[in-house]
Structures are given as structure tokens and as C-alpha cells.
Design a protein around this motif. Structure first.
Motif, mmCIF file in Angstrom:
data_model
loop_
_atom_site.group_PDB
_atom_site.id
_atom_site.type_symbol
_atom_site.label_atom_id
_atom_site.label_comp_id
_atom_site.label_asym_id
_atom_site.label_seq_id
_atom_site.Cartn_x
_atom_site.Cartn_y
_atom_site.Cartn_z
ATOM 1 N N LEU A 26 0.835 -1.210 0.000
ATOM 2 C CA LEU A 26 0.000 0.000 0.000
ATOM 3 C C LEU A 26 0.865 1.253 0.000
ATOM 4 C CD1 LEU A 26 -2.814 -0.991 2.531
ATOM 5 C CD2 LEU A 26 -2.986 -0.824 0.040
ATOM 6 N N GLN A 27 1.945 1.250 0.759
ATOM 7 C CA GLN A 27 2.822 2.421 0.798
ATOM 8 C C GLN A 27 3.519 2.632 -0.544
ATOM 9 O OE1 GLN A 27 5.271 1.614 4.282
ATOM 10 N NE2 GLN A 27 4.058 3.032 5.504
ATOM 11 N N CYS A 28 3.857 1.549 -1.235
ATOM 12 C CA CYS A 28 4.427 1.692 -2.582
ATOM 13 C C CYS A 28 3.426 2.360 -3.516
ATOM 14 C CB CYS A 28 4.839 0.325 -3.133
ATOM 15 S SG CYS A 28 6.295 -0.397 -2.344
ATOM 16 N N GLY A 29 2.128 2.003 -3.387
ATOM 17 C CA GLY A 29 1.096 2.651 -4.191
ATOM 18 C C GLY A 29 0.968 4.123 -3.866
ATOM 19 N N ILE A 30 1.055 4.481 -2.575
ATOM 20 C CA ILE A 30 0.996 5.896 -2.168
ATOM 21 C C ILE A 30 2.187 6.659 -2.737
ATOM 22 C CG2 ILE A 30 1.103 7.457 -0.195
ATOM 23 C CD1 ILE A 30 -1.584 6.138 -0.517
ATOM 24 N N ILE A 31 3.367 6.056 -2.700
ATOM 25 C CA ILE A 31 4.560 6.716 -3.251
ATOM 26 C C ILE A 31 4.386 6.969 -4.744
ATOM 27 C CG2 ILE A 31 7.020 6.403 -3.732
ATOM 28 C CD1 ILE A 31 7.225 4.843 -1.104
ATOM 29 N N ALA A 32 3.892 5.952 -5.468
ATOM 30 C CA ALA A 32 3.698 6.107 -6.910
ATOM 31 C C ALA A 32 2.689 7.220 -7.205
ATOM 32 C CB ALA A 32 3.227 4.788 -7.516
ATOM 33 N N TYR A 33 1.573 7.249 -6.455
ATOM 34 C CA TYR A 33 0.557 8.275 -6.683
ATOM 35 C C TYR A 33 1.098 9.669 -6.355
ATOM 36 C CZ TYR A 33 -3.747 10.985 -6.157
ATOM 37 O OH TYR A 33 -4.715 11.948 -6.262
ATOM 38 N N GLY A 34 1.802 9.796 -5.229
ATOM 39 C CA GLY A 34 2.347 11.099 -4.846
ATOM 40 C C GLY A 34 3.341 11.636 -5.860
ATOM 41 N N VAL A 35 4.237 10.769 -6.343
ATOM 42 C CA VAL A 35 5.222 11.200 -7.344
ATOM 43 C C VAL A 35 4.533 11.578 -8.651
ATOM 44 C CG1 VAL A 35 7.183 10.437 -8.736
ATOM 45 C CG2 VAL A 35 7.078 9.861 -6.308
ATOM 46 N N LEU A 36 3.521 10.809 -9.052
ATOM 47 C CA LEU A 36 2.795 11.095 -10.288
ATOM 48 C C LEU A 36 2.091 12.446 -10.207
ATOM 49 C CD1 LEU A 36 2.132 9.755 -13.032
ATOM 50 C CD2 LEU A 36 0.011 8.929 -12.006
ATOM 51 N N VAL A 37 1.415 12.704 -9.087
ATOM 52 C CA VAL A 37 0.746 14.004 -8.912
ATOM 53 C C VAL A 37 1.769 15.133 -8.907
ATOM 54 C CG1 VAL A 37 -0.636 15.395 -7.323
ATOM 55 C CG2 VAL A 37 -1.223 13.001 -7.711
ATOM 56 N N LEU A 38 2.911 14.916 -8.258
ATOM 57 C CA LEU A 38 3.965 15.930 -8.231
ATOM 58 C C LEU A 38 4.425 16.282 -9.638
ATOM 59 C CD1 LEU A 38 6.144 17.630 -6.776
ATOM 60 C CD2 LEU A 38 7.549 15.563 -6.695
ATOM 61 N N MET A 39 4.663 15.285 -10.477
ATOM 62 C CA MET A 39 5.127 15.543 -11.840
ATOM 63 C C MET A 39 4.068 16.269 -12.665
ATOM 64 S SD MET A 39 7.156 12.003 -12.702
ATOM 65 C CE MET A 39 7.662 12.621 -14.294
ATOM 66 N N TYR A 40 2.811 15.876 -12.513
ATOM 67 C CA TYR A 40 1.752 16.556 -13.262
ATOM 68 C C TYR A 40 1.590 18.001 -12.796
ATOM 69 C CZ TYR A 40 -0.052 12.678 -16.051
ATOM 70 O OH TYR A 40 -0.192 11.693 -16.991
ATOM 71 N N LEU A 41 1.708 18.237 -11.480
ATOM 72 C CA LEU A 41 1.601 19.611 -10.975
ATOM 73 C C LEU A 41 2.745 20.475 -11.493
ATOM 74 C CD1 LEU A 41 0.493 19.064 -7.261
ATOM 75 C CD2 LEU A 41 -0.868 20.048 -9.112
ATOM 76 N N LEU A 42 3.947 19.896 -11.546
ATOM 77 C CA LEU A 42 5.096 20.654 -12.045
ATOM 78 C C LEU A 42 4.952 21.008 -13.519
ATOM 79 C CD1 LEU A 42 8.056 18.752 -10.332
ATOM 80 C CD2 LEU A 42 7.168 21.021 -9.750
ATOM 81 N N SER A 43 4.148 20.259 -14.254
ATOM 82 C CA SER A 43 3.999 20.494 -15.696
ATOM 83 C C SER A 43 2.897 21.498 -16.019
ATOM 84 C CB SER A 43 3.711 19.168 -16.414
ATOM 85 O OG SER A 43 2.449 18.643 -16.026
ATOM 86 N N ILE A 44 2.176 22.010 -15.015
ATOM 87 C CA ILE A 44 1.110 22.995 -15.247
ATOM 88 C C ILE A 44 1.735 24.381 -15.337
ATOM 89 C CG2 ILE A 44 -0.981 24.042 -14.303
ATOM 90 C CD1 ILE A 44 -1.595 21.426 -12.927
ATOM 91 N N GLY A 45 1.471 25.109 -16.399
ATOM 92 C CA GLY A 45 1.987 26.466 -16.560
ATOM 93 C C GLY A 45 2.641 26.675 -17.910
ATOM 94 N N GLU A 46 3.214 27.863 -18.060
ATOM 95 C CA GLU A 46 3.874 28.242 -19.307
ATOM 96 C C GLU A 46 5.377 28.041 -19.198
ATOM 97 O OE1 GLU A 46 2.275 29.038 -22.009
ATOM 98 O OE2 GLU A 46 0.323 28.935 -20.999
ATOM 99 N N SER A 47 5.986 27.766 -20.332
ATOM 100 C CA SER A 47 7.433 27.561 -20.368
ATOM 101 C C SER A 47 8.163 28.865 -20.067
ATOM 102 C CB SER A 47 7.859 27.031 -21.737
ATOM 103 O OG SER A 47 7.213 25.811 -22.020
ATOM 104 N N ALA A 48 9.238 28.777 -19.311
ATOM 105 C CA ALA A 48 10.044 29.935 -18.941
ATOM 106 C C ALA A 48 11.420 29.822 -19.586
ATOM 107 C CB ALA A 48 10.174 30.026 -17.425
ATOM 108 N N PHE A 49 11.860 30.951 -20.184
ATOM 109 C CA PHE A 49 13.181 31.004 -20.819
ATOM 110 C C PHE A 49 13.955 32.171 -20.224
ATOM 111 C CE2 PHE A 49 10.362 28.945 -23.790
ATOM 112 C CZ PHE A 49 11.107 27.897 -24.308
ATOM 113 N N ARG A 50 15.251 31.969 -19.991
ATOM 114 C CA ARG A 50 16.110 32.998 -19.410
ATOM 115 C C ARG A 50 17.394 33.104 -20.234
ATOM 116 N NH1 ARG A 50 12.007 33.580 -17.259
ATOM 117 N NH2 ARG A 50 11.476 33.672 -15.024
#
Length: 706
Positions: A363-387
């Protein structure tokens, strides 16, 4: 929920109750409000996951970006070009590459090069060969290789519009990375002729690339070749854990003392090896010219006598400290052994508890997989930034006042079209570039990240807490059963039912407290990372004190929670009252807590350490044995210590899973033992529930009725 203020009577010893004979059956639900809160929060966390997966796109994080800021395989016109090719991948080996980006032209291609071609060198030697190799040439957008002449190709190569060479590559995460064989061919070709300054720099960088690539490939090759050895070793480790548990049941005293002696023997052997290596390398110092080969390059740090001297001193100090601890606690270890024997009896009496931790772990492995997946999807929300990067280092780069400062936001298309080298209208900036730095997330994503972080830790601690309470209910039933032969067959099932039926709210409350502290620790680490540029002794001191305080607080709360779950499993009270009763009971017996419970934990730690180190040594010397290769007909490994280290770590993790059951059994029985000492006095009316062996060690006995 009840009140968290401890009542006065809780500070007094527990009184005798003639009706008490173990975990009470007539109990009610505890901390219902916190269970409802947890369920509602899980719903909110699920919505955050749904929102992130519908709004975000993980491919935005993983898709490679070309020099114009376009995503290979995603942006318009690049749907069939999924791979990123580096014009000169040797330039990507610069130390600042992870921060500033690779300072070479990068274009999207439909496939990675299948062979190595040196365009500039071959065209200069034979211009007519261009028609045969033009299909392998890669140029930036807007240039048609098929219509070029050989002179035009050389001009575009000079202006870095086309690549001067391509190496046989393989796609890795959408990037074309160099194949070792192709690099060897290129090095051989370059060294056969005259090497100019530019080629010499490429040659030097490719040598570094070759060494690191070959080292990693050899390690991977070793792991692939020894995969069946490692799989067999893991099965053997599981069997060793089972055998060790059985030995603890019948011959716990010799096993514990043998484990301690075995650990000291291994440490002594390690000290001996360190001393021999120190003597050898002191008498035979290795010069720099001897470390140019790959093996010397990888092990250069261990070819110095100073390194082995440091390891020798550290090992000797650890050996001495452990020896003094064992000598000082030798009498208390005898009592701790009796407590471990009680735990082993409980575990072997309820054998299903040995395999029980596997289910919470899944069950904890499933929680880890879900948490990491949500983290990656949240990080991908927004516009690309260039510097803009490396603008200060490129003194000839002229952007016509469009980009005047380092790090300002930029547009890749405008940068390419308006920022040019002042010496030529065709050459773009040689060092400065408009680099993709990430995705600008909206502020709402920050709050969702906090929800995801809290949900991740809350769910993880909740699962481990539920497992602890189930085991506590099971082992406390065993302890408070006066005649052990009367133990119910479905003891573990009853513990699971009581926990699910009555006390999930209590576990949710306790898990939330630790989760909040863990989230604060993560935030402190993030703040510490951000404050690196303002680093000074004052901020370092403040951050160090804060992190140390919350680390201590988290460990203290874990200790309180574990004992609160045990008291709740036995008496059916809410979290606050259970935590208060457990803490008061432990404080009234603080000496026994330190010298018994913690000594038992120390013995478990030594046992895990012994098995882990023993497996590591066994695997290493087994792979050194010629007979193994004669039987298996396999090839020798390049680095025997790689699978040995991996198996040692895996062994420690496996042992931790198995020994957590023992640890919970000992903690539960220890708390029941303290309560037994306060409730009963050994008279016929109030007999002790502890075993005869434990009573004998403590100088107690049950009196017979006259």
C-alpha cells in the motif's frame, strides 16, 4: 474526542482491576472527527490528482527542447521529430552545463545517427564524397541539405548551422547520447592525423566522456551479468531472516550473543583489511601516471594510503564505542534477551504476523507512486520559462538593447533573430543563449503542492500506524492470555477488525501530527536550499537549530504515537488519553525504558547489521571464487563490490521489514509488562501474566493459593 489534558489519576500507578484480562471487547469508536477529516482530505487530495492530470502534461517535463525553445515531438512541425541531437555533445561536459544548459546547437531529428561521420574532415579531403554523406548531415531549420554544395556545407559548418560530425547514438529519454563504440572510432580517426586546437579540445572532452560512459556501462554490464546471482541471494536473504526468527524462538541467548560476537568479528576483520591496505599503499604509492586507465581512474581515491588510514581510524573508533556499550549494558542485555524471547514466542505463536508487513508495504508503494505522479503533473502545469544565460561571458554578443542583463526572460525566436555576433551578420552568439529554465507554475499550484505533500506523508504514516495498532492488538492479546494454549485462533484477524471498526480516527490523528512536523522539515530544507546565496554564519546557525529541533520533535512524536497506539489497542481510549497513559507509564519506569526497551532495539539493530554486512562479504568473496565461474561458465565481473553493496543495502531493507514485527512485539509486550508489574503483585488474587523465565530474571514469582 475527549480532552487532551491529563487527569490527575493518570499520573498514579495503574490499579488492579479483576475484570481486566487483555484488550477490552466492549469499546467505542475513538476520534471520529479526525477520521472524517482524513476521509475529506483524501477526497481533496484525489481532486488535486484529477486536476493535475487533466491540466498538466508530463511530456512537457520530459520532452527535450531544441535551441529555438521548441519541444521535440510536441510542438507544431516537430510531431515526427521526437529526438534531440547535440551538434557537439563534448561541449555538454562543461561543469556548468546542468545550470546554464549545454552551449551547443541542439535540433530535433526523426532518428538518432546510426553511424559516425566526420563531415568537415571528409569534405575537405574529398569534396566529391559530400553527395554520399549528405543524408547523414544535420542542420538547423531553414536549411535544405539536399540542395547544398560541398562549399556551402563547409560554410554552414563554420557558422554552426550544420554539425561538423555526428556520432553513432542511442535515444535515451528523447536525447541522442553517444555510443561508446562510436566514440572509440572517432578517437582512433582523430589521432591518426594532424589534430588542430579545436579537435584537441573535442578529443580531450570525448576522452572524459568515454571514461565515464565506459565506467557506467561496465557497472551496468556487471549488474546484468550478475542478476541471477543477486536474485538467488535475495531469496537466500529471506530464508536467512526466517531461520534467524526461528533461532530467536528456541536459542535466543546464544543467537544474540553470537550476533554480537559476529558483528565484532566482522568489524575486526574490516579493521585488519584497512590496515593491510594502508601498509600496502604506503609502501607502494600509486603515481598519477598509473591512474590513467579506467580502473585506476575509478578507484584512485582508494589507491591512497591516507584514505585507508582514515577508514581504519573510523572503524577502530566504532569498534571501541560498541565494545564499551556492550560491556556497560551486559547485565541489562540479559533482561532484554528475556524480553526478546517473549516477543519471539508471540511471533511464532501467531505466525501470520511474520508476513503481515508485506501488505502495508505494498500500500505504501502505491501511495509513493501516486504522490510522485501528482507531483510531476503539478510541475507540468503552466507556461514555459526562458532565461538569458552566459550573456556576461559573451562580450561580442550584441542584442541591440533587447537583452541587456543576465537571467532576464527571453523569447527564443527573438533571441535567434536579433542577437548576433558583431563580427558577422550570420553568426549567432557563440556562448550566450536563450535557455529553457522550466515551467512557470501559477500560485494555485503551490497550494496544491502543499496539499500533495501533506497527503503523501499523512497517508504513509496512517498506513504504518494502522499496521502498528493491528500488531499491538494482536500481541497484547497474547500477553494478557494467562494460559497461552487458550489463545484464539483468529487473534490477528480480531486485531485487524478492532482497528478498522473502532480506531482508524485515532491513527489518523496521530499520523496527522507527525505528517505536519515532516512537512515543516521539508519546507525548512527548501528554505535552506533557497538561502544558499545569502549564506552566512547567522542563517546557517538558525537553520541548523530549526532542523535539529524538528528532527528531535518528530522522533519524540513517533515514540509517543507508537506507545499511544499500543495503549489504544489494549484499552480502547482516544489518542490523547492513550498517549497520556502510555507516557505516564513509561515515565514511572524510565530506567526500565532506557535499559530494557532500547537495549532490545539495539540488539535488533546489531542483528540487521550483522546479516547485511555478512551478506555483503559473502557475495564479494563468492564472486572472487574461481570455482563459481567454472560451474556457471560465466565471465568475471569488472567490479565485484557493486553487487555486494547493492545486496547489503537490499538485505538491510528486507531485514527491517521482518524485524519491524519483532520490534512491535517487543514494544507491545514491554508496555504490557510494565502495566502487569503495576496491576499485579504475584498473589493468588493478582497473579503476574509474564512468563516464568522473565519473573525469575526480575526476582518475582506467582504465589500459590494456600
Amino acid at each position: 474526542m475527549g480532552c487532551c489534558v491529563p487527569p490527575k489519576e493518570s499520573r498514579e500507578p495503574i490499579r488492579y482491576d479483576p475484570t481486566f484480562n487483555g484488550p477490552i471487547h466492549n469499546r467505542s469508536c475513538t476520534d471520529i472527527v479526525w477520521l472524517i477529516t482524513f476521509i475529506l482530505f483524501l477526497g481533496g487530495w484525489g481532486y488535486v490528482g484529477y486536476y493535475s492530470m487533466t491540466r498538466g502534461n508530463v511530456e512537457k517535463l520530459l520532452a527535450p527542447i531544441d535551441s529555438n525553445g521548441r519541444r521535440c515531438g510536441l510542438d507544431s512541425g516537430l510531431e515526427d521529430k521526437k529526438y534531440l541531437l547535440f551538434f557537439n555533445i563534448a561541449k555538454c561536459l562543461a561543469p556548468g552545463t546542468p545550470i546554464t544548459g549545454c552551449p551547443t546547437t541542439q535540433v530535433c531529428v526523426s532518428q538518432c545517427p546510426s553511424r559516425t561521420v566526420l563531415f568537415e574532415k571528409e569534405i575537405r579531403q574529398n569534396p566529391g564524397i559530400f553527395d554520399q554523406i549528405k543524408n547523414d548531415m544535420v542542420c538547423t531549420d531553414g536549411l535544405n541539405v539536399q540542395t547544398m554544395t560541398s562549399s556551402e556545407a563547409l560554410e554552414h559548418i563554420k557558422n554552426e548551422k550544420c554539425t561538423s560530425f555526428v556520432l553513432q547514438s542511442q535515444p535515451v529519454l528523447g536525447r541522442c547520447f553517444v555510443n561508446v563504440t562510436a566514440a572509440v572510432e572517432l578517437l582512433r580517426d582523430l589521432t591518426n592525423g594532424t589534430v588542430d586546437l579545436a579537435e584537441a579540445q573535442v578529443l580531450e572532452q570525448l576522452i572524459k566522456l568515454l571514461k565515464s560512459n565506459q565506467l557506467s556501462s561496465q557497472i551496468v554490464q556487471d549488474l546484468v551479468q550478475s542478476r541471477w546471482y543477486m536474485a538467488g541471494a535475495l531469496v537466500a536473504v529471506v530464508l536467512v531472516c526466517f531461520i534467524y526468527i526461528l533461532l530467536l524462538r528456541w536459542v535466543v541467548t546464544p543467537v544474540v550473543w553470537t550476533s554480537i560476537a559476529g558483528l565484532f568479528a566482522l568489524l575486526g576483520f574490516a579493521i585488519y583489511l584497512c590496515y593491510k591496505n594502508y601498509e600496502y599503499y604506503k609502501a607502494n604509492p600509486v603515481g598519477l601516471y598509473q591512474t590513467t586507465n579506467l580502473k585506476g581512474y575509478a578507484q584512485s581515491i582508494f589507491a591512497k594510503s591516507e584514505t585507508w588510514l582514515v577508514i581504519l581510524i573510523i572503524s577502530a573508533i566504532v569498534f571501541l564505542i560498541l565494545l564499551l556499550v556492550i560491556i556497560f549494558l551486559r547485565n541489562r542485555i540479559v533482561i532484554a534477551i528475556a524480553l526478546i524471547r517473549e516477543g519471539s514466542k508471540a511471533v511464532t505463536a501467531i505466525k501470520s504476523t511474520v508476513l503481515f508487513p508485506i501488505f502495508p508495504w505494498i500500500l505504501q508503494c502505491g501511495i509513493i507512486a501516486y504522490g510522485v505522479l501528482v507531483l510531476m503533473y503539478l510541475l507540468s502545469i503552466g507556461e514555459s520559462a526562458f532565461r538569458v544565460v552566459n550573456l556576461k561571458n559573451d562580450t561580442t554578443c550584441d542584442c541591440g538593447g533587447l537583452y541587456t542583463e543576465e537571467g532576464v526572460a527571453c523569447n527564443p525566436a527573438k533571441f535567434i533573430s536579433q542577437c548576433h555576433d558583431t563580427r558577422s551578420a550570420l553568426l549567432p552568439c557563440q556562448v550566450a543563449s536563450c535557455h529553457f529554465t522550466g515551467i512557470d507554475n501559477p500560485y494555485s499550484v503551490i497550494y496544491m503542492q502543499l496539499v500533495n505533500l501533506l497527503g503523501f506523508f499523512w497517508a504513509m504514516f496512517f498506513i504504518s500506524g494502522v499496521a502498528d495498532m493491528m500488531l499491538a492488538s494482536t500481541f497484547s492479546t497474547w500477553y494478557w492470555t494467562f494460559h497461552k494454549r487458550d489463545l484464539p485462533f483468529f487473534t490477528l484477524t480480531s486485531g485487524i477488525y478492532r482497528t478498522f471498526r473502532y480506531h482508524l480516527g485515532t491513527v489518523a490523528f496521530g499520523a496527522l501530527i507527525i505528517a505536519i512536523v515532516r512537512v515543516i522539515r521539508v519546507i525548512l530544507e527548501y528554505i535552506d536550499h533557497k538561502l544558499k546565496k545569502f549564506d552566512n554564519p547567522f542563517t546557517r546557525c538558525i537553520m541548523c537549530c530549526c532542523k535539529c529541533f524538528f528532527w528531535c520533535l518528530e522522533n519524540f512524536l513517533k515514540f509517543v504515537n507508537k506507545n499511544a497506539y499500543i495503549m489504544c489497542a489494549v484499552h480502547g481510549k482516544n489518542f490523547c488519553r492513550s498517549a497520556n497513559d502510555a507516557f505516564s507509564l513509561l515515565m514511572r519506569n524510565i530506567v526500565r525504558v532506557v535499559v530494557l526497551d532500547k537495549v532490545a532495539d539495539f540488539i535488533f539493530f546489531l542483528s540487521k547489521l550483522l546479516i547485511s554486512i555478512g551478506v555483503g562479504f559473502a557475495v564479494y568473496y563468492l564472486l572472487e571464487w574461481n570455482y563459481v565461474y567454472e560451474v556457471t561458465k560465466g565471465e568475471r565481473l569488472h567490479y565485484n563490490y557493486v553487487p555486494a553493496i547493492i545486496l547489503s543495502v537490499a538485505t538491510y531493507l528486507i531485514c527491517t521489514i521482518f524485524f519491524n514485527v519483532y520490534s512491535m512485539a517487543v514494544d507491545t509486550l514491554f508496555l504490557c509488562f510494565l502495566e502487569d508489574c503495576e496491576r499485579n503483585d504475584g498473589s493468588p488474587e493478582k497473579p503476574y501474566f509474564m512468563s516464568k523465565n522473565l519473573m525469575k530474571i526480575l526476582g518475582k514469582r506467582n504465589k500459590k493459593a494456600i
